[in-house]
Design a protein around this motif. Structure first.
Motif, PDB file in Angstrom:
ATOM      1  N   LEU A 179       0.814  -1.202   0.000  1.00 33.94           N
ATOM      2  CA  LEU A 179       0.000   0.000   0.000  1.00 33.94           C
ATOM      3  C   LEU A 179       0.855   1.262   0.000  1.00 33.94           C
ATOM      4  O   LEU A 179       0.403   2.322  -0.457  1.00 33.94           O
ATOM      5  N   MET A 180       2.081   1.169   0.501  1.00 32.68           N
ATOM      6  CA  MET A 180       3.002   2.298   0.355  1.00 32.68           C
ATOM      7  C   MET A 180       3.283   2.556  -1.122  1.00 32.68           C
ATOM      8  O   MET A 180       3.364   3.715  -1.568  1.00 32.68           O
ATOM      9  N   ARG A 181       3.444   1.486  -1.881  1.00 30.00           N
ATOM     10  CA  ARG A 181       3.627   1.666  -3.327  1.00 30.00           C
ATOM     11  C   ARG A 181       2.373   2.257  -3.953  1.00 30.00           C
ATOM     12  O   ARG A 181       2.456   3.112  -4.853  1.00 30.00           O
ATOM     13  N   VAL A 182       1.195   1.810  -3.501  1.00 23.82           N
ATOM     14  CA  VAL A 182      -0.055   2.352  -4.029  1.00 23.82           C
ATOM     15  C   VAL A 182      -0.133   3.856  -3.776  1.00 23.82           C
ATOM     16  O   VAL A 182      -0.623   4.622  -4.616  1.00 23.82           O
ATOM     17  N   ALA A 183       0.370   4.302  -2.608  1.00 23.54           N
ATOM     18  CA  ALA A 183       0.324   5.730  -2.283  1.00 23.54           C
ATOM     19  C   ALA A 183       1.098   6.569  -3.283  1.00 23.54           C
ATOM     20  O   ALA A 183       0.802   7.753  -3.480  1.00 23.54           O
ATOM     21  N   LEU A 184       2.094   5.972  -3.938  1.00 18.86           N
ATOM     22  CA  LEU A 184       2.890   6.710  -4.919  1.00 18.86           C
ATOM     23  C   LEU A 184       2.163   6.867  -6.255  1.00 18.86           C
ATOM     24  O   LEU A 184       2.662   7.550  -7.159  1.00 18.86           O
ATOM     25  N   LEU A 185       0.990   6.240  -6.371  1.00 13.90           N
ATOM     26  CA  LEU A 185       0.224   6.366  -7.609  1.00 13.90           C
ATOM     27  C   LEU A 185      -0.184   7.819  -7.868  1.00 13.90           C
ATOM     28  O   LEU A 185      -0.111   8.303  -8.997  1.00 13.90           O
ATOM     29  N   ALA A 186      -0.597   8.527  -6.813  1.00 12.64           N
ATOM     30  CA  ALA A 186      -1.075   9.906  -6.999  1.00 12.64           C
ATOM     31  C   ALA A 186       0.010  10.833  -7.534  1.00 12.64           C
ATOM     32  O   ALA A 186      -0.213  11.526  -8.544  1.00 12.64           O
ATOM     33  N   PRO A 187       1.196  10.902  -6.912  1.00 14.63           N
ATOM     34  CA  PRO A 187       2.212  11.793  -7.486  1.00 14.63           C
ATOM     35  C   PRO A 187       2.671  11.380  -8.876  1.00 14.63           C
ATOM     36  O   PRO A 187       2.984  12.239  -9.705  1.00 14.63           O
ATOM     37  N   LEU A 188       2.691  10.074  -9.154  1.00 14.18           N
ATOM     38  CA  LEU A 188       3.098   9.634 -10.493  1.00 14.18           C
ATOM     39  C   LEU A 188       2.087  10.077 -11.539  1.00 14.18           C
ATOM     40  O   LEU A 188       2.456  10.597 -12.602  1.00 14.18           O
ATOM     41  N   VAL A 189       0.799   9.893 -11.248  1.00 18.37           N
ATOM     42  CA  VAL A 189      -0.235  10.305 -12.203  1.00 18.37           C
ATOM     43  C   VAL A 189      -0.198  11.813 -12.401  1.00 18.37           C
ATOM     44  O   VAL A 189      -0.356  12.310 -13.522  1.00 18.37           O
ATOM     45  N   ALA A 190       0.027  12.563 -11.323  1.00 15.98           N
ATOM     46  CA  ALA A 190       0.115  14.020 -11.458  1.00 15.98           C
ATOM     47  C   ALA A 190       1.293  14.415 -12.350  1.00 15.98           C
ATOM     48  O   ALA A 190       1.177  15.313 -13.191  1.00 15.98           O
ATOM     49  N   ALA A 191       2.429  13.718 -12.198  1.00 13.19           N
ATOM     50  CA  ALA A 191       3.595  14.015 -13.033  1.00 13.19           C
ATOM     51  C   ALA A 191       3.320  13.701 -14.497  1.00 13.19           C
ATOM     52  O   ALA A 191       3.695  14.466 -15.397  1.00 13.19           O
ATOM     53  N   VAL A 192       2.651  12.585 -14.749  1.00 11.62           N
ATOM     54  CA  VAL A 192       2.309  12.224 -16.133  1.00 11.62           C
ATOM     55  C   VAL A 192       1.323  13.234 -16.705  1.00 11.62           C
ATOM     56  O   VAL A 192       1.391  13.598 -17.883  1.00 11.62           O
ATOM     57  N   ALA A 193       0.408  13.715 -15.867  1.00  7.03           N
ATOM     58  CA  ALA A 193      -0.562  14.710 -16.333  1.00  7.03           C
ATOM     59  C   ALA A 193       0.133  16.000 -16.753  1.00  7.03           C
ATOM     60  O   ALA A 193      -0.220  16.617 -17.757  1.00  7.03           O
ATOM     61  N   VAL A 194       1.132  16.415 -15.970  1.00  4.47           N
ATOM     62  CA  VAL A 194       1.892  17.616 -16.330  1.00  4.47           C
ATOM     63  C   VAL A 194       2.590  17.426 -17.672  1.00  4.47           C
ATOM     64  O   VAL A 194       2.581  18.300 -18.541  1.00  4.47           O
ATOM     65  N   SER A 195       3.199  16.245 -17.858  1.00  3.84           N
ATOM     66  CA  SER A 195       3.864  15.950 -19.125  1.00  3.84           C
ATOM     67  C   SER A 195       2.867  15.928 -20.280  1.00  3.84           C
ATOM     68  O   SER A 195       3.145  16.419 -21.374  1.00  3.84           O
ATOM     69  N   ALA A 196       1.688  15.343 -20.012  1.00 10.31           N
ATOM     70  CA  ALA A 196       0.676  15.260 -21.068  1.00 10.31           C
ATOM     71  C   ALA A 196       0.174  16.645 -21.463  1.00 10.31           C
ATOM     72  O   ALA A 196      -0.157  16.888 -22.621  1.00 10.31           O
ATOM     73  N   ARG A 197       0.110  17.565 -20.516  1.00  9.85           N
ATOM     74  CA  ARG A 197      -0.308  18.936 -20.850  1.00  9.85           C
ATOM     75  C   ARG A 197       0.632  19.553 -21.873  1.00  9.85           C
ATOM     76  O   ARG A 197       0.213  20.230 -22.808  1.00  9.85           O
TER      77      ARG A 197
END
Length: 354
Positions: free
Chosen positions: A238-256
């Motif tokens: 679940l610690m790894r799961v918690a890293l899902l949010a910052p990773l998705v946010a980083a990908v979203a910034v790149s996608a923008r």
């Protein structure tokens, strides 16, 4: 002028009753019904064979449905809109509910050394897999999606990242199939290495939590070493799961940045942080308060599993095996290499922190 006015004021010609009606576009209900049926079958498989997680069974059944002669025409025809909806919308809701599994108190209770170990393992796996996938020349977003699935939480992470990256459906399905296959193999392989690698039960649990992809697969792997191993495995996972949010946010910034031309053409700007990621973080905060009754948490867990199973059945139905075979060698090489990286890095990390 009078004639022109008369023509402008006259009503449009009524439709010709003799002309054949246009065929209606297939709705979403047939595909959603297929997804519900796939979830029921996956639940039955898990009930008969508890070692097979329901989410794994759902992906496999979706792939099978897309290739069975009597079913594939309906899956790729009338069922496609509903199955696509399941693979996207239901995935988002399931990821939001996944946040209720995670409490910040549980994570911090493992100690900062374990937190640092998980961060290092995730970073090494993600960037190593992404680099190797580009070197192997894999198409589209496959390197990004495979790196995400191996480093974070399997098919759920792939679905989350694909939502903000705008990935091709076939790339998503292929990545899900690969990560699911390797995670399923881990259920059989890792317990065989428990004692030969000199790991205690708690160490084995942390190793499983840090190296196996899906939460259900972690549970199936770690429970072979007892309840203590299972508890540590779930917390590390679940610690790894918690890293899902910052990773998705980083990908979203790149996608923008990549979608700047699309934004200028449509006038729409993709969100910096997707709504379902904010929902995930909100559920983590709610769980951390400790005010949610156990019955509500149990119901949310069952709902989350059912939603993710329906979503993974929909993603599995988009897998096209002939296309997977054409890139099978390179995809398999990336999957095996990434598996070795995460298993080796997490094994070293467990030994250093316990």
């Amino acid at each position: 002028m009078a004639l022109l006015h008369q023509r402008a004021a006259s009503p449009p010609n009524p439709p010709n009753p003799s002309s054949p009606p246009r065929p209606a576009a297939p709705g979403k209900l047939p595909g959603l019904a297929m997804a519900v049926g796939g979830v029921a079958l996956a639940w039955g498989v898990h009930a008969l064979l508890p070692v097979v997680p329901m989410l794994t069974a759902a992906v496999v059944l979706g792939i099978a449905a897309a290739h069975l002669p009597g079913v594939r025409a309906k899956v790729r025809g009338a069922g496609k809109p509903g199955l696509t909806l399941a693979g996207k919308r239901l995935m988002r809701v399931g990821i939001v509910l996944l946040g209720l599994k995670l409490s910040l108190d549980d994570v911090l209770g493992l100690g900062w050394a374990t937190v640092a170990m998980v961060l290092a393992v995730v970073a090494a796996t993600f960037f190593g897999t992404l680099w190797l996938g580009r070197r192997l020349g894999l198409r589209g977003d496959q390197p990004l999606l495979i790196a995400t699935g191996y480093s974070i939480c399997g098919a759920s992470a792939i679905g989350a990242v694909s939502e903000v990256s705008g990935s091709d459906e076939e790339d998503v399905a292929t990545s899900v199939a690969l990560v699911t296959l390797c995670g399923t193999l881990a259920i059989a392989v890792l317990p065989l290495l428990h004692h030969p690698l000199g790991l205690g039960d708690a160490q084995f649990g942390r190793w499983a939590g840090a190296s196996v992809h899906d939460v259900g697969q972690v549970v199936a792997t770690a429970q072979t070493a007892g309840q203590a191993a299972l508890g540590d495995a779930v917390l590390v996972k679940l610690m790894r799961v918690a890293l899902l949010a910052p990773l998705v946010a980083a990908v979203a910034v790149s996608a923008r940045g990549r979608r700047r031309g699309v934004v200028q053409a449509s006038g729409k700007r993709p969100p910096l942080v997707p709504l379902f990621v904010l929902g995930f973080l909100a559920m983590v905060a709610v769980r951390t308060t400790g005010l949610v009754p156990g019955g509500v948490l149990d119901a949310a867990q069952h709902a989350q599993e059912l939603l993710l199973a329906a979503a993974l059945f929909g993603l599995g139905s988009a897998v096209h095996l002939p296309s997977l075979v054409r890139t099978g060698g390179r995809v398999a090489a990336l999957g095996l290499s990434s598996w070795v990286v995460i298993a080796g890095a997490s094994y070293g990390g467990v030994l250093l922190t316990t």
